[in-house]
Design a protein around this motif. Structure first.
Motif, mmCIF file in Angstrom:
data_model
loop_
_atom_site.group_PDB
_atom_site.id
_atom_site.type_symbol
_atom_site.label_atom_id
_atom_site.label_comp_id
_atom_site.label_asym_id
_atom_site.label_seq_id
_atom_site.Cartn_x
_atom_site.Cartn_y
_atom_site.Cartn_z
ATOM 1 N N SER A 98 0.858 -1.190 0.000
ATOM 2 C CA SER A 98 0.000 0.000 0.000
ATOM 3 C C SER A 98 0.893 1.239 0.000
ATOM 4 C CB SER A 98 -0.911 -0.009 1.229
ATOM 5 O OG SER A 98 -0.132 0.057 2.398
ATOM 6 N N ALA A 99 0.275 2.400 -0.011
ATOM 7 C CA ALA A 99 1.040 3.656 -0.102
ATOM 8 C C ALA A 99 2.094 3.733 1.003
ATOM 9 C CB ALA A 99 0.079 4.838 -0.006
ATOM 10 N N ALA A 100 3.257 4.258 0.638
ATOM 11 C CA ALA A 100 4.388 4.258 1.574
ATOM 12 C C ALA A 100 4.248 5.334 2.649
ATOM 13 C CB ALA A 100 5.687 4.445 0.807
ATOM 14 N N ALA A 101 3.644 6.470 2.308
ATOM 15 C CA ALA A 101 3.686 7.621 3.224
ATOM 16 C C ALA A 101 3.095 7.321 4.609
ATOM 17 C CB ALA A 101 3.005 8.827 2.580
ATOM 18 N N PRO A 102 1.884 6.734 4.717
ATOM 19 C CA PRO A 102 1.360 6.472 6.059
ATOM 20 C C PRO A 102 2.212 5.469 6.841
ATOM 21 C CG PRO A 102 -0.335 6.116 4.356
ATOM 22 C CD PRO A 102 0.944 6.343 3.649
ATOM 23 N N ILE A 103 2.787 4.514 6.138
ATOM 24 C CA ILE A 103 3.627 3.506 6.808
ATOM 25 C C ILE A 103 4.914 4.156 7.319
ATOM 26 C CG2 ILE A 103 4.943 1.371 6.450
ATOM 27 C CD1 ILE A 103 2.678 0.561 4.455
ATOM 28 N N LYS A 104 5.494 5.018 6.490
ATOM 29 C CA LYS A 104 6.706 5.722 6.928
ATOM 30 C C LYS A 104 6.399 6.607 8.140
ATOM 31 C CE LYS A 104 9.047 7.618 3.459
ATOM 32 N NZ LYS A 104 9.213 8.190 2.096
ATOM 33 N N HIS A 105 5.229 7.240 8.119
ATOM 34 C CA HIS A 105 4.828 8.075 9.245
ATOM 35 C C HIS A 105 4.697 7.225 10.513
ATOM 36 C CE1 HIS A 105 3.087 11.557 11.197
ATOM 37 N NE2 HIS A 105 2.130 10.770 11.676
ATOM 38 N N TRP A 106 4.097 6.050 10.353
ATOM 39 C CA TRP A 106 3.925 5.136 11.499
ATOM 40 C C TRP A 106 5.288 4.684 12.034
ATOM 41 C CZ3 TRP A 106 5.320 0.198 12.742
ATOM 42 C CH2 TRP A 106 4.637 -0.401 13.815
ATOM 43 N N ILE A 107 6.205 4.348 11.117
ATOM 44 C CA ILE A 107 7.554 3.924 11.537
ATOM 45 C C ILE A 107 8.223 5.053 12.321
ATOM 46 C CG2 ILE A 107 9.885 3.348 10.712
ATOM 47 C CD1 ILE A 107 8.523 1.866 8.352
ATOM 48 N N HIS A 108 8.083 6.257 11.819
ATOM 49 C CA HIS A 108 8.707 7.402 12.461
ATOM 50 C C HIS A 108 8.138 7.619 13.870
ATOM 51 C CE1 HIS A 108 11.041 11.008 12.503
ATOM 52 N NE2 HIS A 108 9.981 11.726 12.863
ATOM 53 N N GLU A 109 6.805 7.420 14.016
ATOM 54 C CA GLU A 109 6.154 7.590 15.323
ATOM 55 C C GLU A 109 6.572 6.509 16.309
ATOM 56 O OE1 GLU A 109 3.181 9.824 16.275
ATOM 57 O OE2 GLU A 109 4.489 10.960 14.907
ATOM 58 N N HIS A 110 6.610 5.274 15.830
ATOM 59 C CA HIS A 110 6.839 4.144 16.734
ATOM 60 C C HIS A 110 8.301 3.766 16.901
ATOM 61 C CE1 HIS A 110 2.540 3.855 15.983
ATOM 62 N NE2 HIS A 110 2.452 3.177 17.100
ATOM 63 N N HIS A 111 9.119 4.081 15.931
ATOM 64 C CA HIS A 111 10.552 3.747 15.999
ATOM 65 C C HIS A 111 11.364 4.958 15.529
ATOM 66 C CE1 HIS A 111 9.654 -0.527 16.597
ATOM 67 N NE2 HIS A 111 8.708 -0.362 15.692
ATOM 68 N N PRO A 112 11.368 6.008 16.363
ATOM 69 C CA PRO A 112 11.984 7.263 15.900
ATOM 70 C C PRO A 112 13.467 7.127 15.549
ATOM 71 C CG PRO A 112 11.355 7.385 18.226
ATOM 72 C CD PRO A 112 10.748 6.134 17.681
ATOM 73 N N LYS A 113 14.148 6.146 16.113
ATOM 74 C CA LYS A 113 15.584 6.020 15.809
ATOM 75 C C LYS A 113 15.864 5.140 14.588
ATOM 76 C CE LYS A 113 17.416 6.979 20.383
ATOM 77 N NZ LYS A 113 17.986 6.360 21.592
ATOM 78 N N LEU A 114 14.817 4.533 14.065
ATOM 79 C CA LEU A 114 14.989 3.749 12.847
ATOM 80 C C LEU A 114 15.075 4.737 11.675
ATOM 81 C CD1 LEU A 114 15.045 0.716 12.221
ATOM 82 C CD2 LEU A 114 12.587 0.827 11.813
ATOM 83 N N HIS A 115 16.148 4.647 10.904
ATOM 84 C CA HIS A 115 16.345 5.633 9.834
ATOM 85 C C HIS A 115 15.771 5.107 8.522
ATOM 86 C CE1 HIS A 115 18.049 8.974 7.706
ATOM 87 N NE2 HIS A 115 18.773 8.182 6.935
#
Lengths: 302, 227
Positions: A98-115
């Motif tokens: 599915s679209a990358a943007a919401p998933i990237k946003h979720w990753i950023h929220e839940h795993h802020p140190k994951l680059h």
């Protein structure tokens, strides 16, 4: 300093050798860039509805032991989508349906140190601190396959030596840029782009050039028009090498402050900061070797 | 009369430079194989020896050369022949930026094109380029001659001192204080001699002379940075 390398193979039968041909090119630029290395490789795109998100866990507490499969599982649960993950230590390629943007946003929220290294259908991106040999071994660069790639060895001048400040930089999808040189107006470029909603990951000068050019492409410019606007807006010393899903592009500043040399045969186009990174390539003695001129655009298509 | 061959494949450039710096004991020619873009090949030679580099050289090839005759059968990286004192260097292919920078003497011949800033700060050497030279060539050149058989880029001869430039092709633009001047008999003779030494066939009558207008020799507080 810094070293740049690029390779585009013209024949499909050479695609499995892309990585093995390139590794000595990258290692040849060790003296120009011993502190970090990286590359972006372009290959067969995933299905139109899918996106590949390249991730780096080296700045998380778990490092290479990051729970990648737990991450994929959580994304499947959260978004009800396919999420496959291919891992290599602190690097993972997450392929989502599915679209990358919401998933990237979720990753950023839940795993802020994951680059988040990159997003796209064709491109994978690897970068880390260490010598070119160490980074090549860490991610097994010699086994990479594809049509073209863009690589970089870094000797930091404008920002700290950290994995996220290594090159290539990326913006948008299937676009990356490496840089030898230094920009004198990156903060002016940032001040122009940030009010347009363009987010920066680091304080690195190259990131400003990368986001500027990707913004022009997204606004509908051809690569050539975007590069021309780059000549108008970007001030400083640069040899830029860029990759898109089907192109390699090279430009040098009007003073040609930073080096570049190109070798072309019927089989490949190879670009490097210096000839010593091209010397090992097959049939190099019969290649057309030339120095790209300043303020010219060189675009090679797959 | 003896000849030595050094294969640089997998070896540091020190191998050939040590050989060239030690007493040569009758060696008259040194062949260098697989230079593969290594830097500093045959720098600081202080003997009348022939050095044949078979391939592409990296930065500063033949730098500080004294007496040696060096031939690069390929291209040369940045700064070929920089600070050369005497002898000769011939590049069969193209030369990158700053070819012959600050050369005090000797002859540098480039059979292909030269990059930007060719002959920058030239101090007395002679440079003959069969192809084109890039922008800012002969910037602040103090003495010596640059002969360009092709075209010159932007700002040729910016802030020239007493070096003299001869150009056969088009000049994209002259730098501050550089001006075209009439060719004299001495200029025609000089160009003919340099072309003969370089082994290039061009009509000396087809060259233009560029030299300093000398208006920057004295500080002019009223110039307001407009030259």
């Amino acid at each position: 300093m810094c070293g740049i390398v690029g390779l585009l193979v013209k024949k499909p039968e050479l695609r499995p050798q892309l990585g093995s041909l390139m590794v000595p090119m990258l290692i040849g630029m060790t003296e120009r860039g011993p502190d970090s290395a990286g590359l972006a490789v372009f290959g067969t795109p995933v299905n139109e509805a899918h996106r590949k998100i390249n991730l780096y866990s080296g700045m998380t507490e778990a490092g290479a032991d990051f729970n990648w499969h737990g991450l994929a599982h959580a994304i499947r649960e959260e978004f009800g989508t396919d999420a496959e993950i291919a891992t290599s230590g602190n690097h993972a390629i997450l392929t989502v349906g599915s679209a990358a943007a919401p998933i990237k946003h979720w990753i950023h929220e839940h795993h802020p140190k994951l680059h988040i290294l990159s997003t796209g259908r064709s491109m994978d991106l690897y970068k880390d601190i260490g010598t070119p040999t160490e980074v090549s071994d860490r991610y097994d660069f010699s086994h990479l396959q594809g049509t073209h790639l863009v690589g970089h060895t870094r000797m930091a001048t404008e920002s700290a030596v950290t994995p996220d400040r290594a090159h290539p930089f990326t913006a948008g999808e299937d676009f990356c840029l490496v840089h030898n040189g230094s920009l004198s107006n990156p903060n002016g470029i940032r001040r122009m782009l940030e009010p347009r909603g363009i987010h920066f990951d680091t304080d690195n000068d190259t990131e400003a050039a990368c986001r500027f050019l990707e913004w022009r492409l997204r606004e509908g410019d051809t690569l050539e028009n975007a590069l021309q606007k780059g000549f108008d807006e970007l001030d400083g010393f640069f040899t830029f090498l860029m990759g898109t899903k089907d192109e390699l592009a090279l430009i040098r500043d009007p003073f040609a402050c930073k080096p570049a040399v190109v070798a072309e045969t019927d089989d490949y186009v190879a670009i490097a900061s210096e000839f010593r990174s091209l010397a090992h390539l097959p049939d190099i003695k019969n290649a057309h070797v030339f120095e790209p001129a300043p303020e010219e655009m060189y675009v090679w298509r797959t | 009369m003896s000849e030595i061959t050094v294969d640089l494949a997998g070896k540091p450039v020190r191998e050939v430079n040590r050989l060239l710096h030690d007493p040569l004991n009758g060696v008259t020619t040194v062949n260098v194989l697989n230079p593969d873009g290594a830097h500093n090949i045959a720098v600081g030679v202080n003997e009348a020896v022939k050095v044949e580099i078979h391939g592409n050289a990296g930065y500063y090839a033949g730098g500080m050369n004294k007496f040696a005759d060096i031939v690069i059968h390929g291209s040369a990286g940045t700064g070929v022949g920089e600070n050369m004192m005497s002898g000769s260097i011939r590049v069969k292919g193209f030369a990158s930026n700053a070819a012959g920078a600050s050369a005090h003497g000797g002859l540098l011949v480039i059979e292909g094109d030269a990059g930007l800033r060719c002959a920058v700060s030239l101090k007395g050497g002679d440079i003959v380029v069969d192809g084109n030279v890039g922008s800012f060539s002969a910037f602040m050149a103090q003495a010596g001659r640059l002969v360009v058989c092709g075209d010159a880029g932007d700002a040729l001869g910016d802030s020239l001192y007493e070096a003299v430039l001869y150009v056969k092709g088009k000049i994209k633009s002259l730098g501050a204080d550089a001006q075209e001047e009439p060719m004299t008999e001495a200029d025609f003779t000089g160009v003919a001699e340099l072309l003969a030494k370089a082994g290039l066939k061009h009509d000396p009558k087809s060259f233009k002379r560029i030299a300093s207008a000398r208006s920057l020799y004295h500080w002019n507080a009223d110039a307001d940075q407009e030259y």
